[in-house]
Design an enzyme around this catalytic site. Sequence first.
Site: not given
Ligand code: 26Y
Length: 811
Positions: A355, A544-545, A550, A652, A656
């Site tokens: 991701h 968004k976050r 971003k 995503t 929406k």
């Molecule tokens: C390793 C830990 C600190 C960690 C925890 C959560 C690393 C990453 C994440 C979350 C990542 C995330 O939310 N990524 C997002 O995933 C979405 C679904 O695929 C994408 O639409 C988005 O672009 C992406 O930033």
Amino acid sequence: MRLNKDRIKRDIIKELQTERAINIDEASKLDIYYALSSLMKNYIYENWLKTNRQYIRNSEKQVYYFSMEFLMGKLLVSNLINIGIKDICQEALKELNIDLNEIEEIEKDQGLGNGGLGRLAACFMDSMASIGVPGHGCGIRYSYGLFEQKIVDGYQVEFPDKWLQNENPWEIKRKEKSVKVKFGGNVRVIEEDGRLKFIHENYESVLAVPYDTPLVGYKNKRVNTLRLFSAEAMEQDFDFSNFSRGKYIEAFEYKHSIESISQVLYPDDALEAGRNLRLKQEYFLVSAGIQSIMRTFKKLKKPIEDFHEYIAIHINDTHPALAVPELMRILMDEENLGWDEAWNITANTISYTNHTIMSEALEKWDVEMFKSLLPRIYMIISEINERFCRELWNTKYYGDFDKISQMAIIAHNQIRMAHLAIVGSYSVNGVAKLHTELLKKQELKDFYDYYPYRFNNKTNGISHRRWLIKSNPKLTELINETIGRDWINLPTKLRKLLKYRNDPAFQERIYQIKQNNKIKLSNIIREKNGIDVDPGSIFDIHVKRLHEYKRQLLNVFHIMYLYNSLRENPHFDIYPRTFIFGGKAAPSYNMAKQIIKLINTLADKVNNDSRIKDKIKIVFMENYGVSLAEDIIPAANVSQQISTTTKEASGTGNMKFMMNGAITLATLDGANIDIKNAVGEENIVVFGLNEKEFLELYRSGSYNSMELYNNDIRLKTILNQLKGGFFSVKKDELSIIYDSLIKHNDEFFVLKDFDSYVKAQKKIENLYRNKPKWREMSIVNIGSSGVFSSDRTVYEYATGIWKMNLHNGYY
Ligand code: 26Y
């Protein structure tokens, strides 16, 4: 079970009496909420049992979606919709003088996720049940979800999210299905019947207790399962008599230390946590999950060698990548298979989605820490690594030490989870076309060269049931009235709306619905923020976050530019606009927190400056999450999707907004590109560097943000305002923002894209002034959004990755 209004009314009254010991006229909203959920469970459980029975009877292949995050939001109304009784239930309640919306308010969001990745998991759960995929979620039941954000004096302050304060009516605790997860200790190797046996000793056991939540398919009687594990101390270990006299307090300390495993979700979504507790959580999830799958599999009475014919395990990013060595451990140490057999099963069971391409988010574990926490798992990873490196040496990279050490799973005293996930799985996918291409060309190029057939793309999607039917009921009604209801089961049929793109009567109704949604949101803003906003203004939304990539900053700089222009020239031509922000910053991410402070400081200044005559309003909505998103997104005119090109894997939120008729203001990044292809260039506003230009500029190292500062008076003014006295904040307060852009050369190209962004915003304004044109664009966006339903995405996973036969009328 046939349901009608009167029966529902009767059931609610009875439920209140028998379960809550209260009459309807005395019942609180909470009582009603519990009564309603309890009677819905009567409707759901029958199908839940049937679904499970059918899965076992037919030995249907099952998918288990492993994720550290499930951002489910509220379940009451979404379940009513999927059962198919929302409307009659709403009417029944109305006749009892109860407003369903007020009852929904009572429910706490299930916020067990950070953002995109966790919400994607939740949308997938909905789609799997709805399109008939036998698929289940497997995760952690955190006692506290993502923190609650409050804004105090413009700053983000974090508070614990007490989502379980009231009992959660949707879950069932299944203590009898608990499994043991082992940490620490040592491994003794012995030889038995000519084979090595690995005896794990002196470990500490943790009980993983499952809580099951039904996942209700849309009007199809299918109910899958979300299984979340909670950590409990084993009773015999915790037994006070085992602690010698005087160790009373220590007994509690022990219990707490065990339970801390499922206490709280890590609130970082890009910065590597790298901590012992996080590693414990990850292993806890996979070990509990796989043991529980093994039990279900045994009920089928099939040979273990065929495990992968009946079970698919999908890992949501690398967080559950220890599924690879854990499945190996169980197959070898508990099922007595040899390495090769176990490996064949494992590598044909597990598939992996990546991701993110941001290197900070790639998980790595320190070998020493890992070894002492998970000694047996470490041995297995070492063996996988050795075999993999040997294979590289013997096949493609003979003598190429550099290449092999770059690709190794263990190197420089670290375990690289992405490498483990790729080597141990049969499929690796990205989440939008560009993202997958970048993985192949750059981040994971070595692996793509070696295993080209493993890589594939699955463009993300969103549940149109939650993000349109639930969140925008009036638009749903209009769509049903105009093109019928086929689109609900096959969302690409929304295309039929395109025929009405230029129909003035239809345009007018689309406009009215948007207007009403804007009025509703304005009321929420008045209530929560005490700010009056004009529903006649353009609602320009960036939620968004909070992350530098971003680029909330780019949005802020444009607002500062407009504000400065208006102050200089009160006749400066601008269509009234309301800029709405929302999003949480990771608690340790200073820069992101400063950006929140900047937004709020600017909002204070601009909203209270009578000279600009309310032409601009700025609102930061605190505690952005699933439910707030459901109120915000249907009210948007403009959807801000402005990440630095190549940084957003997919996004995503962009989908929406589009589905709710907002126009996307976008960089050519992530799924924005796919949205552009779906709606056509004339129905989206694009700006900024494209991938090629970005990579060229990035690689050449020739970018110099100082030059832009010196040559663009707008930027110079804005940046100087950050430094000196313009905002009434403490001295040097916002200067880390200035420094990142000027001293550290603007890593995310905010200044570089500024001019192009200002022009794009002007274009948005001109389009908005042209009412028929804007409405047409809005209709085209809604009509083209069906392909972004997660039903399509899940269908592609099911057929393309998990190799399932779907017996489904639509897909
Ligand atoms: C390793 C830990 C600190 C960690 C925890 C959560 C690393 C990453 C994440 C979350 C990542 C995330 O939310 N990524 C997002 O995933 C979405 C679904 O695929 C994408 O639409 C988005 O672009 C992406 O930033």
